[in-house]
Design an enzyme around this catalytic site. Structure first.
Site, PDB file in Angstrom:
ATOM      1  N   CYS A  74       0.867  -1.179   0.000  1.00 56.77           N
ATOM      2  CA  CYS A  74       0.000   0.000   0.000  1.00 56.77           C
ATOM      3  C   CYS A  74       0.907   1.233   0.000  1.00 56.77           C
ATOM      4  O   CYS A  74       1.727   1.392   0.916  1.00 56.77           O
ATOM      5  CB  CYS A  74      -0.858  -0.041   1.270  1.00 56.77           C
ATOM      6  SG  CYS A  74      -1.889   1.407   1.535  1.00 56.77           S
ATOM      7  N   ASN A  75       0.775   2.058  -1.026  1.00 59.52           N
ATOM      8  CA  ASN A  75       1.616   3.268  -1.107  1.00 59.52           C
ATOM      9  C   ASN A  75       1.323   4.211   0.053  1.00 59.52           C
ATOM     10  O   ASN A  75       2.225   4.850   0.588  1.00 59.52           O
ATOM     11  CB  ASN A  75       1.332   4.022  -2.410  1.00 59.52           C
ATOM     12  CG  ASN A  75       1.798   3.280  -3.631  1.00 59.52           C
ATOM     13  OD1 ASN A  75       2.828   3.591  -4.207  1.00 59.52           O
ATOM     14  ND2 ASN A  75       1.051   2.273  -4.050  1.00 59.52           N
ATOM     15  N   CYS A 184      -0.794   3.871  -6.442  1.00 62.60           N
ATOM     16  CA  CYS A 184      -1.691   3.204  -5.491  1.00 62.60           C
ATOM     17  C   CYS A 184      -1.833   1.768  -5.978  1.00 62.60           C
ATOM     18  O   CYS A 184      -2.032   1.533  -7.185  1.00 62.60           O
ATOM     19  CB  CYS A 184      -3.051   3.905  -5.495  1.00 62.60           C
ATOM     20  SG  CYS A 184      -4.328   3.007  -4.574  1.00 62.60           S
TER      21      CYS A 184
HETATM   22  N1  DGL Z   1      -3.833   0.420  -2.071  1.00 65.68           N
HETATM   23  C1  DGL Z   1      -3.693   1.612  -1.298  1.00 65.68           C
HETATM   24  C2  DGL Z   1      -2.474   2.405  -1.776  1.00 65.68           C
HETATM   25  O1  DGL Z   1      -1.634   1.863  -2.450  1.00 65.68           O
HETATM   26  C3  DGL Z   1      -4.982   2.347  -1.294  1.00 65.68           C
HETATM   27  C4  DGL Z   1      -5.012   3.454  -0.310  1.00 65.68           C
HETATM   28  C5  DGL Z   1      -6.342   3.751   0.283  1.00 65.68           C
HETATM   29  O2  DGL Z   1      -6.915   2.855   0.904  1.00 65.68           O
HETATM   30  O3  DGL Z   1      -6.760   4.899   0.142  1.00 65.68           O
HETATM   31  O4  DGL Z   1      -2.290   3.564  -1.454  1.00 65.68           O
END
Ligand code: DGL
Length: 264
Positions: A74-75, A184
């Site tokens: 998750c970024n 993301c």
């Molecule tokens: N998959 C997450 C990322 O890479 C999503 C972030 C979120 O939940 O807003 O940031």
């Protein structure tokens, strides 16, 4: 720590399975455990302290399950919490950050786009990386408002997703970007739609493969790679909401992967 222990992977929801796929493909002998914290998605709109605490909670659950390494797929969690995680827990951590560097190096128009959550775009780690690698480049930042929610609901190519995404892409059309960085881990699921909507010369980059390669390198450096001859273990997925979307995105039913509900 033993090399037969699993690789633990977490994300705010189902999106990090795009990273899991790369890891599973590169390291098929590794047992993988994936936590989808979909109950708390999206992380991108939350205060930094809350993102840190959710990241600690997921880490502790994966350590309880015996993880030998943790991939923060998750970024938003990486850019806001990985420093604390590395300070507070003994296990090695792999993070994911937007791939600004290859886009900035290869861009001919010197104008690149980045699509990411607010949490990632406003983080110190992201601005440091962007200042370092894209100093002489025009970086068009767009917050992917609403995209995580739609993907969590399984809407990857619905009419609603299509019109919403088209609206978000407007600044990229106007600025004539030649590279689009997906910041993301949910967004790689939108690549087919993005290819349809963006001019065909735009190159789309995500960080999945690089994260898998880094995971392999760190396991190897710590003598933690699973034995290549080991029987291929079945990946396990846990979610704290309805497992349906997770099952669809991973192909769990046809592949015989385990997807379970877990209150964490
Ligand atoms: N998959 C997450 C990322 O890479 C999503 C972030 C979120 O939940 O807003 O940031």
């Amino acid at each position: 720590m033993s090399n037969s222990q699993p690789i633990g992977i977490f994300d705010s929801g189902v999106g990090g399975t795009s990273i899991w796929k790369e890891i599973h493909e590169l390291l098929p002998a590794e047992k993988t455990i994936y936590l989808a914290d979909s109950k708390n998605a999206p992380y991108g709109e939350k205060p930094i302290e809350e993102i840190k605490n959710l990241s600690r909670k997921n880490t502790e659950k994966l350590l309880e399950m015996g993880a030998k390494i943790i991939v923060v797929a998750c970024n938003t969690a990486t850019t806001n919490a990985i420093k604390e995680l590395r300070n507070e827990y003994m296990v090695p951590f792999i993070g994911i950050e937007p791939a600004i560097k290859p886009a900035a190096l290869n861009s001919k128009s010197k104008t690149i786009g980045i699509l990411a959550t607010r949490g990632t775009l406003t983080s110190t780690l992201f601005s440091q990386t962007s200042d370092f690698y894209a100093r002489n480049i025009n970086v068009v930042e767009v917050e992917g408002r609403g995209l995580v929610e739609l993907i969590e609901a399984g809407e990857i190519d619905s009419g609603h997703m299509r019109s919403h995404l088209l609206g978000l892409l407007e600044p990229f059309f106007m600025n004539k970007i030649d590279y689009l960085v997906l910041g993301c881990s949910h967004y790689p699921y939108l690549i087919p739609l993005l290819k349809e909507l963006l001019p065909k010369e735009v190159v789309i980059i995500d960080s999945g493969e690089a994260v898998a390669r880094q995971t392999k390198a760190i396991l190897s450096a710590n003598n933690l790679l699973a034995q290549a001859k080991q029987a291929h273990p079945i990946p396990e997925f846990f979610t704290n909401t309805n497992p349906k979307v997770l099952e669809n995105l991973t192909g769990a039913i046809s592949m015989g992967y385990k997807v379970s509900y877990l209150d964490f």
